[in-house]
Scaffold this motif. Structure first.
Motif, PDB file in Angstrom:
ATOM      1  N   ILE B 130      21.342 -28.235 -17.512  1.00  0.00           N
ATOM      2  CA  ILE B 130      20.519 -27.668 -16.363  1.00  0.00           C
ATOM      3  C   ILE B 130      19.152 -28.535 -16.479  1.00  0.00           C
ATOM      4  N   ASP B 131      18.823 -29.621 -15.836  1.00  0.00           N
ATOM      5  CA  ASP B 131      17.585 -30.372 -15.882  1.00  0.00           C
ATOM      6  C   ASP B 131      17.352 -30.585 -17.486  1.00  0.00           C
ATOM      7  N   ALA B 132      16.480 -30.156 -18.097  1.00  0.00           N
ATOM      8  CA  ALA B 132      16.164 -30.473 -19.603  1.00  0.00           C
ATOM      9  C   ALA B 132      17.072 -29.412 -20.504  1.00  0.00           C
ATOM     10  N   LEU B 133      17.584 -28.524 -19.917  1.00  0.00           N
ATOM     11  CA  LEU B 133      18.202 -27.507 -20.887  1.00  0.00           C
ATOM     12  C   LEU B 133      19.711 -28.054 -21.293  1.00  0.00           C
ATOM     13  N   ASP B 134      19.977 -27.760 -22.258  1.00  0.00           N
ATOM     14  CA  ASP B 134      21.153 -27.909 -22.943  1.00  0.00           C
ATOM     15  C   ASP B 134      21.772 -26.496 -23.116  1.00  0.00           C
ATOM     16  N   ILE B 135      23.060 -26.273 -22.435  1.00  0.00           N
ATOM     17  CA  ILE B 135      23.643 -24.856 -22.338  1.00  0.00           C
ATOM     18  C   ILE B 135      25.231 -24.871 -23.065  1.00  0.00           C
ATOM     19  N   THR B 136      25.266 -23.971 -23.911  1.00  0.00           N
ATOM     20  CA  THR B 136      26.396 -23.905 -24.509  1.00  0.00           C
ATOM     21  C   THR B 136      26.997 -22.549 -24.507  1.00  0.00           C
ATOM     22  N   VAL B 137      28.289 -22.127 -23.825  1.00  0.00           N
ATOM     23  CA  VAL B 137      28.859 -20.855 -23.859  1.00  0.00           C
ATOM     24  C   VAL B 137      29.679 -20.696 -24.961  1.00  0.00           C
ATOM     25  N   LEU B 138      29.416 -19.612 -25.795  1.00  0.00           N
ATOM     26  CA  LEU B 138      30.261 -19.438 -26.938  1.00  0.00           C
ATOM     27  C   LEU B 138      31.085 -18.257 -27.036  1.00  0.00           C
ATOM     28  N   GLU B 139      32.186 -18.461 -27.533  1.00  0.00           N
ATOM     29  CA  GLU B 139      32.814 -17.114 -28.066  1.00  0.00           C
ATOM     30  C   GLU B 139      33.171 -16.984 -29.518  1.00  0.00           C
ATOM     31  N   GLY B 140      32.687 -15.859 -29.988  1.00  0.00           N
ATOM     32  CA  GLY B 140      33.152 -15.666 -31.448  1.00  0.00           C
ATOM     33  C   GLY B 140      32.152 -14.289 -31.797  1.00  0.00           C
ATOM     34  N   GLY B 141      32.451 -13.966 -33.260  1.00  0.00           N
ATOM     35  CA  GLY B 141      31.905 -12.904 -33.840  1.00  0.00           C
ATOM     36  C   GLY B 141      30.559 -13.372 -34.125  1.00  0.00           C
ATOM     37  N   SER B 142      29.851 -12.336 -34.660  1.00  0.00           N
ATOM     38  CA  SER B 142      28.498 -12.256 -35.198  1.00  0.00           C
ATOM     39  C   SER B 142      28.259 -13.400 -36.185  1.00  0.00           C
ATOM     40  N   VAL B 143      29.111 -13.481 -37.175  1.00  0.00           N
ATOM     41  CA  VAL B 143      29.182 -14.620 -38.097  1.00  0.00           C
ATOM     42  C   VAL B 143      29.279 -15.947 -37.760  1.00  0.00           C
TER      43      VAL B 143
END
Lengths: 135, 358
Positions: B130-143
């Motif tokens: 989005i514009d200059a933003l790189d966005i990643t949606v992640l699924e995973g545990g804390s580590v």
């Protein structure tokens, strides 16, 4: 700053054995320290003057840590230091995220208290330190 | 969904701009104390809209460019569920909400008990720009999420492992956001210029993450944020927000406003980009002001707008969710032992009875 670190650390660890991942010497006590949530467990350790201890550092966190043994002056030097990573030397070791590393340290002959801590940015202030009573 | 939830509940609102500064590792890793000017977490007051309507959470927040010199300060936002869309937020939604509540002042947020704390790799659900933003949606545990962030050049502060676990034990979904400096330069993004982001999250049980706002901060440092809630009914919150005494320095979670959203506000918001989901009328506006030392911000904000006034203590982070039954072999072992004992007892009893009969 780096040369001061090296000189002081070297002076304080005179007589120390080499560190690394070598197998345990039967005559050397091993202490397992778990690093979790940026804290050492245990935080209190007792050692005898002149004793050599093999520290096994298990880092369960997803961030890097380090383990530096020394008095307050050593801790201050590392807190202000610039070493991103520590080459394995007695009582000073980097423990990358999720890894287990070993360092062996011979304590000085005198009694007193030493500190072990992590000096990655913000970690020492966060409370990532412990005490070694040499008595 | 692994948490039993009242199906009736149409709970409210949700995820707030719970962001924490993440600094590129290359500049920040040092033996100690060598923290570059951008190596300190320095969040300004954050403003977020967390709206909930017909089972979908709309979360709008703004990410501000810290300048090319400060490089890529990024953020991670815990989410209550998997988003179906991440789009550029409206141009005036947040500003309009501020105007609305400031005017009033002058007058007088799917729990997924994932428990994915293992070190397995995080799964990238999707990526977008989005514009200059790189966005990643992640699924995973804390580590796993921590490892992903570290391996992608972020520096996590020392409290990150515990805070990430606090969230991952309830929802394994995180959104990582960072400015791409080259693209920001190409697009002429100025320092402090904000880019609004709108996250659409279908979830039966939204919540507003507050604890992460204190990440990387010293214990006594004050966390300040404005959270706007738009819900179908008047919400109940946990913790309960205090009534405002009119003093902007009032500590805690302070309810500055709670009233039906005005017709003009609804019209203005609906006319902004991505806000057509709003009904024409009938929503409730709440403005909460967060003004709390980081050490006291150890919880989130649970909201129930179903009319039952029962905000969930798990959603607030006061209660740790039960682990997934699938990872509790001891429960099954205990049950199996119990069944075995009953069978053995029954068999023994039959044997005694048959002996007596003889």
């Amino acid at each position: 700053m780096r040369w001061r670190t090296v000189v002081l650390a070297g002076a304080l660890t005179l007589g120390s054995t080499a560190c690394g991942t070598a197998a345990a010497d039967p005559g050397v006590r091993t202490i397992h320290i778990r690093i979790h949530y940026s804290a050492f467990d245990p935080e209190m350790i007792a050692a005898r003057p002149g004793e050599t201890i093999r520290f096994v550092l298990e880092n369960t966190d997803p961030i890097d840590h380090e383990f530096i043994v020394g008095d307050e002056t050593v801790q201050l030097i590392h807190e202000e230091g610039t070493e991103a990573h520590h080459a394995p030397r007695p009582g000073e070791i980097s423990v990358p995220a999720g890894e287990t590393h070993v360092t062996t340290y011979t304590f000085p002959a005198g009694r007193g208290a030493l500190i072990f801590g992590c000096h990655l940015p913000g970690h020492y202030d966060y409370g990532m330190r412990g005490t070694i009573q040499v008595r | 969904m692994r948490h039993p939830r009242r199906a009736i509940r149409s709970i409210t609102v949700s995820a707030l701009a719970a962001m924490f500064a993440l600094i590129p590792a290359a500049s920040a890793f040092a033996c100690g104390g060598l923290v570059t000017p951008n190596g300190t977490v320095n969040l300004l007051r954050t403003t977020t809209l967390a709206a909930y309507h017909r089972g979908v959470e709309h979360y709008v927040t703004q990410f501000s460019f810290a300048g090319a010199d400060a490089t890529e300060v990024g953020s991670i936002v815990p989410l209550p569920g998997v988003p179906t869309d991440v789009i550029k937020g409206g141009d005036w939604t947040l500003q309009r909400l501020i105007i609305e509540t400031e005017l009033k002042r002058n007058d007088g947020l799917l729990l997924q008990a994932a428990a994915l704390s293992s070190a397995e790799d995080a799964t990238v659900l999707f990526e977008t720009q989005i514009d200059a933003l790189d966005i990643t949606v992640l699924e995973g545990g804390s580590v796993a999420v921590g490892n992903w962030a570290r391996e992608h050049g972020f520096f996590l502060p020392p409290d990150a492992p515990e805070v990430l676990e606090f969230y991952a034990s309830r929802s394994p979904i995180f959104m990582a956001v960072r400015f791409n400096v080259e693209r920001a330069d190409d697009q002429g993004v100025q320092e402090a210029q904000g880019t609004p982001v709108h996250v659409v999250i279908p979830t039966p049980n939204p919540w507003v993450p507050l604890r992460i706002l204190g990440l990387g901060r010293k214990a006594g440092e004050i966390v300040q944020a404005d959270v706007y809630l738009l819900t179908d009914r008047r919400p109940a919150t946990l913790p309960v927000a205090q009534r405002s005494n009119g003093d902007l320095s009032q500590p805690g979670i302070v309810q500055e406003l709670s009233e039906p959203a005005s017709a003009s506000l609804m019209t203005d918001l609906r006319s902004d980009r991505g806000m057509k989901w709003m009904p024409n009328s009938g929503m409730w506006l709440t403005h909460l002001r967060i003004n709390t030392p980081a050490e006291e911000l150890t919880h989130d904000l649970a909201i129930d707008a179903s009319g039952y006034d029962q905000p969930d203590p798990i959603a607030a982070g006061f209660v740790v969710p039960l682990p997934d039954p699938g990872v509790q072999p001891i429960v099954w072992a205990t049950l199996a032992t119990g069944v075995l004992l009953v069978l053995v007892g029954a068999a023994a009893r039959r044997r005694v009875m048959s002996t007596q009969a003889i």
